[in-house]
Design an enzyme around this catalytic site. Structure first.
Site, short mmCIF file in Angstrom:
data_model
loop_
_atom_site.label_atom_id
_atom_site.label_comp_id
_atom_site.label_asym_id
_atom_site.label_seq_id
_atom_site.Cartn_x
_atom_site.Cartn_y
_atom_site.Cartn_z
N CYS A 1 -7.60 0.96 -1.05
CA CYS A 1 -7.19 0.13 0.27
C CYS A 1 -7.06 -1.22 -0.16
O CYS A 1 -7.90 -1.97 -0.68
CB CYS A 1 -8.04 0.34 1.30
SG CYS A 1 -7.53 -0.66 2.65
N CYS B 1 0.69 -1.12 0.04
CA CYS B 1 0.11 0.12 -0.02
C CYS B 1 0.80 1.20 0.14
O CYS B 1 1.89 1.53 0.76
CB CYS B 1 -1.02 0.09 1.43
SG CYS B 1 -1.86 1.53 1.35
N ASN C 1 -23.39 -16.40 14.84
CA ASN C 1 -22.51 -16.97 13.98
C ASN C 1 -22.17 -18.35 14.21
O ASN C 1 -21.90 -19.15 13.14
CB ASN C 1 -21.24 -16.01 14.04
CG ASN C 1 -20.37 -16.32 12.88
OD1 ASN C 1 -20.64 -16.14 11.82
ND2 ASN C 1 -18.91 -16.62 13.19
N CYS D 1 -0.59 5.25 7.46
CA CYS D 1 -1.73 4.81 7.76
C CYS D 1 -1.55 3.87 9.24
O CYS D 1 -0.98 3.22 9.13
CB CYS D 1 -2.57 3.98 6.77
SG CYS D 1 -4.27 3.28 7.04
N CYS E 1 -9.53 -13.85 20.18
CA CYS E 1 -8.99 -12.53 19.50
C CYS E 1 -7.63 -11.90 20.40
O CYS E 1 -7.21 -11.00 19.86
CB CYS E 1 -9.89 -11.66 19.01
SG CYS E 1 -10.67 -10.81 20.46
N ASN F 1 -24.51 -10.62 31.39
CA ASN F 1 -23.16 -9.97 31.54
C ASN F 1 -22.27 -11.11 31.79
O ASN F 1 -21.95 -11.72 33.23
CB ASN F 1 -23.24 -9.04 32.81
CG ASN F 1 -21.90 -8.23 32.95
OD1 ASN F 1 -20.93 -8.61 32.18
ND2 ASN F 1 -21.76 -7.20 33.92
#
Length: 438
Positions: A169, A82, A306, A88, A396, A349
């Site tokens: 992009c 890029c 999902n 960026c 993650c 929660n």
């Protein structure tokens, strides 16, 4: 006696240039060197390189430095794809060959597990998709440039609120990337452009979605210009005049397909940005759970369904738990639309102990969890107490995965498989999946 406040002296930073040897990458993709046995983090440097640096921050435990130039380059270095890469704030590993990014992330995952004393079991092959054109979602920052009176349109600069003007992009899916130039032109022509907040682009399986956040109503001419633009390009249009108000102006309700199931969503909802990796991730998670028609499965941090909805097609019952009530309601609607009556959803929660919840008294044979970066510390005791045969943890953040793994192991589980997901190529983000069995 009065005591007067004395502000602490700001720590001085050694601004002299220094030559260092980079030995490894940190978990965010920055190079690490050592000066006087203290780690120095250098954005853009690679292991095996000799770097000329300048300190920008010096603390007791570590320092940060700017890369001035390379006296010796790594063979694994490549020219970034890029043109905006060095400004960026999006990608931060385009200077490292993609296959080497995978190696580095795999090593980091294993290192973090080992550091927490977790025996990793079998290390499986990474799940991978496209190296480029993989992002099906982007948030475009907007700001009036006081010098030109034109919109700055693009992404935030590295460690800054300033905007890098972007018209292309390479990591965006082509269906979205093709609209950047024309969208910039359109928004600059609006009389009310000073009232624009930001723009979001999302690629659904039934079309491209444009969301415009604005802080004042559009006049009739501007509103019609937006509608005409979307009609010409067959875009789904949402306007967002307030943080909690979303107006669907034109086009179908967006959805994506997963394992033959339609997941309807709004552009405010979280969905995985990498379609191909998400499809493989769901397939692998279901395979690792080793499902049968008598299983009862708990899906924690379930979002819109999902995992829950594909699970419901293969087992006796599924219970999905999500913290955001709006998403719980849409998950219920998704189940109805897909004619799945054996799945139920609850709001809770999950950052707190959940053993007093109604669903926590149910007997589950398998559990799947997919928490945010903070991990699942609040609910891990509940998971362990439910004593499922199998737990699949989708993460993650490898640091919180390693932490949460310890509790399962303390309760008699073994980590039998571990694998990386290349959800965000060219960034330091590391997603993974772990299988625990009793």
């Amino acid at each position: 006696m009065a005591q007067f406040f004395k502000p602490k002296k700001k720590a001085s930073v050694n601004t002299k240039h220094l030559s260092v040897d980079v030995v490894r990458l940190d978990h965010n993709g920055a190079g690490i060197a050592f000066v006087d046995k203290k780690p120095v983090f250098i954005e853009g440097a690679l292991p095996g390189e000799k770097a000329i640096i300048q300190f920008i921050e010096q603390k007791k435990q570590f320092s940060r430095a700017k890369l001035i130039k390379l006296a010796q380059k790594s063979e694994k270095r490549q020219t970034p794809i890029c043109q905006h890469y060095h400004e960026c704030g999006g990608c931060n590993l385009q200077h490292l060959q993609h296959e080497e990014q995978i190696v580095a992330k795999n090593e980091k995952l294993q290192e973090l597990m080992k550091k927490q004393g977790v025996s990793q079991g079998e290390m499986v092959q990474p799940i991978m998709g496209e190296e480029l054109s993989y992002r099906r979602r982007a948030r475009i920052s907007l700001m009036i440039n006081k010098q030109t009176n034109q919109l700055d349109f693009g992404f935030r600069k590295k460690q800054s609120k300033a905007i890098v003007n972007v018209r292309h992009c390479p990591v965006l899916v082509q269906e979205l990337d093709q609209h950047l130039e024309s969208l910039f032109t359109l928004l600059n022509q609006l009389k009310g452009k000073k009232n624009l907040g930001h723009v979001e682009l999302v690629q659904a399986d039934n079309g491209s979605v444009l969301l415009i956040r604005h802080v004042a109503d559009f006049n009739e001419k501007d509103h019609q210009a937006l509608v005409n633009y979307c009609e010409e390009r067959n875009l789904i249009l949402y306007l967002m005049p307030e943080a909690d108000v979303l107006n669907h102006v034109r086009g179908e309700e967006p959805f994506y397909l997963i394992d033959g199931t339609k997941i309807y969503f709004t552009p405010k909802d979280f969905i995985q940005v990498n379609r191909k990796v998400n499809e493989q991730m769901v397939e692998q998670a279901l395979s690792w759970l080793d499902l049968n028609e008598n299983d009862s499965v708990l899906d924690l941090f379930c979002g819109l369904g999902n995992f829950s909805l594909p699970l419901a097609k293969k087992v006796k019952t599924v219970v999905g738990i999500e913290g955001v009530d709006d998403m719980v309601q849409r998950a219920k609607l998704n189940a109805e639309r897909n004619h799945l009556s054996n799945v139920s959803f609850y709001q809770a929660n999950l950052e707190e102990e959940a053993s007093d919840q109604v669903w926590a008294s149910t007997k589950f044979t398998k559990i799947l969890l997919d928490p945010a970066r903070a991990g699942a510390a609040g609910v891990m005791e509940t998971v362990a107490k439910l004593k499922p045969q199998t737990v699949v943890y989708v993460s993650c953040n490898p640091a919180t995965l390693a932490r949460d793994s310890q509790l399962l192991i303390q309760h008699g589980f073994k980590l039998t498989r571990l694998g990386m997901l290349d959800m965000f190529p060219h960034t330091g983000h590391l997603e993974s999946m772990a299988l625990f069995e009793r």
